[in-house]
Motif scaffolding. Structure first.
Motif, short mmCIF file in Angstrom:
data_model
loop_
_atom_site.label_atom_id
_atom_site.label_comp_id
_atom_site.label_asym_id
_atom_site.label_seq_id
_atom_site.Cartn_x
_atom_site.Cartn_y
_atom_site.Cartn_z
N GLN A 121 1.09 -4.05 -5.14
CA GLN A 121 1.06 -5.45 -4.73
C GLN A 121 0.74 -5.66 -3.26
N ARG A 122 0.96 -4.64 -2.41
CA ARG A 122 0.66 -4.83 -0.99
C ARG A 122 -0.82 -5.12 -0.76
N ARG A 123 -1.68 -4.64 -1.62
CA ARG A 123 -3.11 -4.93 -1.48
C ARG A 123 -3.38 -6.43 -1.62
N ARG A 129 -4.04 -7.83 3.47
CA ARG A 129 -5.46 -8.08 3.21
C ARG A 129 -6.20 -8.36 4.50
N THR A 130 -5.58 -9.14 5.39
CA THR A 130 -6.24 -9.48 6.65
C THR A 130 -6.47 -8.24 7.51
N VAL A 173 5.18 5.74 -2.75
CA VAL A 173 3.83 5.72 -3.32
C VAL A 173 3.04 4.51 -2.83
N HIS A 174 3.75 3.41 -2.49
CA HIS A 174 3.05 2.24 -1.95
C HIS A 174 2.44 2.55 -0.59
N ASP A 175 3.14 3.33 0.22
CA ASP A 175 2.61 3.72 1.52
C ASP A 175 1.45 4.70 1.36
N PHE A 279 7.34 -9.89 -1.05
CA PHE A 279 5.99 -9.89 -1.59
C PHE A 279 5.81 -10.93 -2.70
N GLU A 280 6.54 -12.02 -2.59
CA GLU A 280 6.45 -13.08 -3.60
C GLU A 280 5.01 -13.57 -3.78
#
Length: 335
Positions: A121-123, A129-130, A173-175, A279-280
């Motif tokens: 979801q961080r993508r 994104r910016t 794993v997100h990192d 991350f809503e």
């Protein structure tokens, strides 16, 4: 009208189900969870969905896609069932705790041509994104060093540790995914140290609660990760991208913007309490992107191959911790 089904009605499954139900032109047709509970039934009733068995979903030609947010040990099987039924898939990470299974599923998915999106979801977070867009466009100059911090408010229950894949495959794993996403490159080498400093029960379960990783990309970009299962200030999730022309920062998001000042100093609100709140917007954007993938064929920011590569880094970090040595990574490296 696009019809979707959600597998799993735990914390993240409920988030995805509600986000789906709020989208125009989309219907949440089925909710699937073999464990009967008031939460499952209330979710389905409140969103106008039917509680169903997996076979019902995969046999329904009206279902356009499925969201897999069930326990990790069910992901691979459900994903392949959906691909066989030619249904688009959104799958939470990891696909499996067994890396050969992840590799095998990835091969089958890519051969099938069925679109599959992975839950990084961080993508889809506007700030991430910016940063990525400025780096990719060359606005910031060449990215030279990337530093990330991810610290949970407190350690998870040991029962969760035993089934989640542990700190490396579950939290970090997100990192690892962001290391590839931000640099735009594969990781060439990795060195990790990890131990248990916070909760002895986590150590007894065979996992760690404290981690640091240093990585190098093929072109020499440096990446450093600091992960912890306890953050005294709350959910601590920050990033710094040091580039040739500018430095980009993503700081913790406060629960509110109020600042209270007096003679003794100033107070500001603590960070958002955990990743669901932080991350809503990203979770909403993920479901929008999933629908766009189905409706228009828009490629997702994270596909099945990204899940494989992020987990490859997690597995390499586990090897590095166990051996005390750096790991050189090739495209076909396996633990």
């Amino acid at each position: 009208m696009i019809a979707l089904a959600v597998f799993g009605t735990g914390r993240i499954g409920q988030v995805h189900a509600r986000n789906i139900a709020a989208l125009p032109g989309v219907r949440l047709k089925y909710v699937v969870d073999p464990v009967a509970s008031a939460a499952r039934d209330e979710l389905a009733a409140g969103l106008g969905a039917q509680v169903a068995a997996p076979d019902t979903v995969f046999a329904d030609p009206d279902v356009d896609g499925v969201v897999i947010a069930s326990p990790t040990d069910t992901h691979a099987g459900l994903l392949l069932d959906a691909v066989t039924a030619k249904m688009a898939v959104f799958c939470e990470k990891p696909v499996s705790l067994d890396f050969p299974t992840v590799a095998g599923v990835t091969t089958q998915v890519e051969a099938s041509g069925v679109p599959v999106m992975l839950g990084f979801q961080r993508r889809y977070d506007p700030n991430f994104r910016t940063v990525r867009d400025r780096i990719a466009a060359g606005t910031s100059g060449r990215l030279e060093q990337l530093v990330m911090h991810t610290r949970d408010p407190g350690p998870p229950p040991v029962s969760y540790v035993r089934v989640s894949g542990g700190m490396l495959r579950d939290q970090a794993v997100h990192d690892f995914d962001q290391a590839r996403y931000m640099t735009g490159e594969e990781i060439a080498s990795l060195y990790a140290i990890g131990n248990c400093q916070i909760d002895p029960d986590i150590g007894a379960a065979g996992d760690i609660d404290s981690l640091m990783v240093t990585m190098l990309t093929a072109s020499g970009r440096m990446v450093q990760m600091s992960n912890n299962r306890r953050g005294p200030l709350g959910y601590d999730q920050r990033l710094e991208a040091h580039c040739a022309r500018e430095v980009l920062f993503i700081d913790n998001r406060p629960q509110n913007d109020l600042r209270i000042a007096g003679p003794e100093g100033a107070l500001s609100a603590p960070p958002m309490d955990y990743f669901i709140a932080r991350f809503e917007a990203a979770y909403r954007n993920e479901m929008i992107a999933f629908v766009e993938m189905i409706r228009n064929g828009t490629p997702p920011l994270a596909g099945i191959r990204d899940g494989l590569e992020a987990q490859r880094l997690a597995e390499a970090a586990l090897v590095s911790i166990a051996t005390g040595a750096p790991v050189a990574l090739s495209p076909d490296w396996q633990p």
